[in-house]
Design an enzyme around this catalytic site. Structure first.
Site, short mmCIF file in Angstrom:
data_model
loop_
_atom_site.label_atom_id
_atom_site.label_comp_id
_atom_site.label_asym_id
_atom_site.label_seq_id
_atom_site.Cartn_x
_atom_site.Cartn_y
_atom_site.Cartn_z
CG MET A 93 -1.77 -0.97 1.36
SD MET A 93 -2.71 -1.48 -0.31
CE MET A 93 -4.44 -0.33 0.02
CG ASN A 110 0.59 -3.39 -7.82
OD1 ASN A 110 -0.21 -4.23 -7.56
ND2 ASN A 110 -0.22 -2.49 -8.71
CG HIS A 112 -6.34 -2.46 -10.47
ND1 HIS A 112 -5.08 -1.27 -9.33
CD2 HIS A 112 -6.78 -2.03 -10.74
CE1 HIS A 112 -6.72 -1.08 -8.94
NE2 HIS A 112 -7.20 -0.75 -9.72
C1 GRF Z 1 -5.58 -7.89 -3.59
O1 GRF Z 1 -6.62 -7.21 -4.32
C2 GRF Z 1 -4.75 -6.62 -4.89
O2 GRF Z 1 -4.96 -7.32 -6.79
C3 GRF Z 1 -4.15 -5.38 -4.13
O3 GRF Z 1 -4.45 -5.69 -3.21
C4 GRF Z 1 -5.05 -7.31 -2.42
C5 GRF Z 1 -3.49 -7.31 -2.01
O4 GRF Z 1 -4.48 -8.75 -1.12
N1 GRF Z 1 -3.42 -4.69 -5.48
P1 GRF Z 1 -3.63 -10.00 -0.49
O5 GRF Z 1 -3.41 -9.21 0.49
O6 GRF Z 1 -2.41 -10.46 -1.25
O7 GRF Z 1 -4.74 -10.67 -0.44
#
Ligand code: GRF
Length: 203
Positions: A93, A110, A112
């Protein structure tokens, strides 16, 4: 036999994508060394998952650095120390500084949870659902200096039915993420892609 490439996962949260990648490596479905998992949150469940899988887990505290660039220098140093070939962002994040992006040019991926360039940002699934979109999806892309903007490696569309709940849609999208990410990583590691303008061509 060709030696395996080193990958790192950066994650701030639950780490279900990390888990899928790590499981796929264990099962032999993805040939790579997961050498380190790094988080900017001490309590990220992703770090627990990493330790459980026997992977080095590092918490690097943004609070200990005076600027984004200083923090990113530390991240890059940690990644270089582990001789990382490919950086996988999975729910990390933070926006990466130009320094970080340049240090791993076209070597940062990445995922998304929407069809970019639609619904950029943190709440992509909810945003598409509330907008009333009939179709959303998942995108895997290279990271460049703008948020959710880099070259698209893979996308999968997901139709939203009129009766579907947000929770059901989220679950379907996450399930797709867990397979499409490994597939994209595999192609990038195998060098089975090349770039023409904004188009990433996958063999
Ligand atoms: C996922 O939905 C991804 O697409 C986004 O953040 C979320 C991460 O989920 N960028 P996790 O921590 O891998 O469960």
């Amino acid at each position: 036999m060709k030696s395996l490439k080193n990958i790192a996962v950066l994650a701030s949260g639950k780490g279900t994508n990390l888990q899928a990648i790590s499981d796929n490596i264990r099962k032999g479905a993805l040939r790579a060394n997961l050498v380190v998992v790094i988080s900017d949150r001490k309590d990220a469940f992703a770090l627990k998952r990493a330790r459980r899988a026997g992977v080095k887990a590092l918490f690097i505290d943004p609070g200990s650095f005076g600027s984004r660039q200083a923090y990113d220098r530390e991240l890059v140093a940690a990644l270089k120390k582990e001789r990382v070939d490919l950086v996988i962002l999975a729910g990390f994040m933070r926006i990466l500084s130009p320094f970080f992006v340049k240090s791993f040019h076209n070597r940062i991926l990445n995922i998304h949870p929407a069809l970019l360039p639609s619904f950029k940002g943190m709440d992509a699934i909810k945003d598409a659902y509330r907008y009333g979109s009939k179709v959303t999806g998942v995108t895997v892309h290279f990271v460049d200096q703008k948020m959710d903007h880099g070259l698209i490696i893979a996308q999968e569309a997901v139709a939203i039915s009129d009766t579907e709940t947000l929770a059901a849609l989220e679950a379907r999208i996450h399930k797709i993420e867990h397979s499409i990410y490994t597939e994209a990583i595999r192609k990038v590691l195998a060098g089975k892609i090349w770039v023409q303008g904004r188009r990433v061509i996958c063999r």
